[in-house]
Structures are given as structure tokens and as C-alpha cells.
Design an enzyme around this catalytic site. Sequence first.
Site, PDB file in Angstrom:
ATOM      1  N   THR A 222     -26.657  19.176 -10.312  1.00 18.66           N
ATOM      2  CA  THR A 222     -25.691  18.079 -10.436  1.00 18.66           C
ATOM      3  C   THR A 222     -25.515  17.670 -11.891  1.00 18.66           C
ATOM      4  OG1 THR A 222     -26.267  17.253  -8.233  1.00 18.66           O
ATOM      5  CG2 THR A 222     -25.157  15.717  -9.730  1.00 18.66           C
TER       6      THR A 222
ATOM      7  N   GLU B 280     -38.952  13.821 -15.641  1.00 19.22           N
ATOM      8  CA  GLU B 280     -37.962  12.951 -14.994  1.00 19.22           C
ATOM      9  C   GLU B 280     -38.576  11.600 -14.661  1.00 19.22           C
ATOM     10  OE1 GLU B 280     -35.295  16.450 -12.830  1.00 19.22           O
ATOM     11  OE2 GLU B 280     -36.895  15.450 -11.730  1.00 19.22           O
TER      12      GLU B 280
ATOM     13  N   GLY C 169     -35.837  21.287  -9.534  1.00 18.23           N
ATOM     14  CA  GLY C 169     -35.656  22.036 -10.774  1.00 18.23           C
ATOM     15  C   GLY C 169     -36.934  22.181 -11.576  1.00 18.23           C
TER      16      GLY C 169
ATOM     17  N   LYS D 144     -37.724  14.430  -5.737  1.00 18.11           N
ATOM     18  CA  LYS D 144     -37.133  15.148  -6.856  1.00 18.11           C
ATOM     19  C   LYS D 144     -38.097  16.242  -7.312  1.00 18.11           C
ATOM     20  CE  LYS D 144     -35.426  12.783 -10.226  1.00 18.11           C
ATOM     21  NZ  LYS D 144     -34.348  13.799 -10.359  1.00 18.11           N
TER      22      LYS D 144
ATOM     23  N   ASP E 239     -29.587  10.876 -12.987  1.00 12.57           N
ATOM     24  CA  ASP E 239     -30.192  12.107 -12.501  1.00 12.57           C
ATOM     25  C   ASP E 239     -29.700  12.391 -11.090  1.00 12.57           C
ATOM     26  OD1 ASP E 239     -31.771  14.359 -12.539  1.00 12.57           O
ATOM     27  OD2 ASP E 239     -33.614  13.305 -13.077  1.00 12.57           O
ATOM     28  N   GLY E 240     -30.023  13.574 -10.599  1.00 18.88           N
ATOM     29  CA  GLY E 240     -29.763  13.921  -9.209  1.00 18.88           C
ATOM     30  C   GLY E 240     -31.022  13.707  -8.391  1.00 18.88           C
ATOM     31  N   ALA E 241     -30.992  14.144  -7.138  1.00 18.35           N
ATOM     32  CA  ALA E 241     -32.169  14.060  -6.268  1.00 18.35           C
ATOM     33  C   ALA E 241     -32.041  15.131  -5.192  1.00 18.35           C
ATOM     34  CB  ALA E 241     -32.291  12.671  -5.647  1.00 18.35           C
ATOM     35  N   ASP E 242     -33.186  15.510  -4.653  1.00 22.42           N
ATOM     36  CA  ASP E 242     -33.208  16.500  -3.578  1.00 22.42           C
ATOM     37  C   ASP E 242     -33.153  15.836  -2.210  1.00 22.42           C
ATOM     38  OD1 ASP E 242     -33.563  18.910  -5.262  1.00 22.42           O
ATOM     39  OD2 ASP E 242     -35.414  17.892  -5.816  1.00 22.42           O
TER      40      ASP E 242
END
Length: 228
Positions: A31, A106, A100, A97, A84-87
Site C-alpha cells: 500500500t 514500524e 513486509g 502488521k 502505514d498499511g496493515a495486514d
Amino acid sequence: MDMNELKALTFDDAIKQIEDGMIVGIGSGSTIELLIPALAKQLRNQQKHITSVCTSKKTAMLVENEGIPVMDVNEVEQIHLAIDGADEVDPELNLIKGGGGALFREKVIDAKADRFIVLIDESKQVEYLGASFKLPVEVDQFNWIMLSKQLEKDLSSRVERRMMDDEPFVTDNGNYILDIQLEKPMNAYDLHEYLIHLVGVLETGLFLDVTDQVIVGTQQGVKVLNRE
């Protein structure tokens, strides 16, 4: 819309929160890799200037290639905003998270930020953490096998060392990632406390009580969730 298009829907709402002169934490993952060129374009168009603090070497390279200054986290006194993104995201805006592999950096940057916002597509929303994504744990290389066996026994869960191109994945910190397939819902706070006190564990992928806002790209448009 496909997944990348859903992610892109979230960018404008995030970029609007960036003000001229800010120090901005920029995360890692697919993302964020899509966000970076969109962010750079908007900054140029609006003649805004920011300084970034990045959660991975890869992100720092991408940001620098777009002409955005990068500083080391130890060189800044304050991070105004982290993105940031997240899983996974649960109903309380807690996160998994680390898909990656940058979860430690992070967590450092997200915790230091005055405000932390997360960008996801709707597939990342879950009822409980671990529902669809393995929990990453960053561990020292020295005793990773011992830790794997202990985790499998104590959690009754499958544990795998992360691999990339048939080689062990190594984080920017020189560590391994163990991915835990949780077999049932678990209390995320208790799980984090158990894991973080094991010798050899650097950090877990459980991000608890740190998220201020989640911006979700859905087939019906953008949904903004704020911590109460």
C-alpha cells in the site's frame, strides 16, 4: 475495483492530513509503495515540503527517488504523523502488521508519532486478529529453532521461519521472522505479553492501542474509522 484500486481510494484522505513542514513517518509494504508516488505528486502540486522518517531501507530508497528528504529516526525530536498499511484490522482498530518484515521499525515510528493513520482495503478488516493472516514475530537468529518449538508447544500453533527465494528472510535489523498460524481466537494483549518476554523475541506484529484512524477503501467508497 481490484485491490490496488481500493487502496488508492484511501490516499487523498491521508495526504490531506499532511501539512507543510511536517516530519512524516512513512511505512512499508504494498500500500505504501503505491502511496509514495501519489504523495510526492501532491506535495509538488501544492508546494508543500516535508521530511520523512522511513520504516525500511526499501521505503527510504523509494521516498528519496521521489525527492522527499529522509532522516534517521534518531535525528528527529518529533514525528507529527505516521502513515502505514496493515495486514489485519480488528473492530477496536488493533492491527497485525509485519507482512513486509519491517514490524520492529514500524512499531518504533508509529509509537513515536503524534498521530498514526492506517490505509487498508476492505479485505483487511477482521473480527479478531489472526483470523486470516499469520502473526509475524521478529526473533534473533541465534535461538530461532528453540523459539519455534516452544511457540508450537505453548500455542498449539504451526510456526514457520519466513523464507524468500528459498533463503531465510532477514530483516533490516539482521533478524528472522517467525510466522505463527493461530488456530483459534486469542486475547491479543495476553499473547503479546507472552511473546515479548521470551528470550530472543525482538518484537511482535501485534500493534495494540496505537492507531488513531483507519481509512478503508471499499467497493462503496471510502470509510473512515476513528478511535473512540
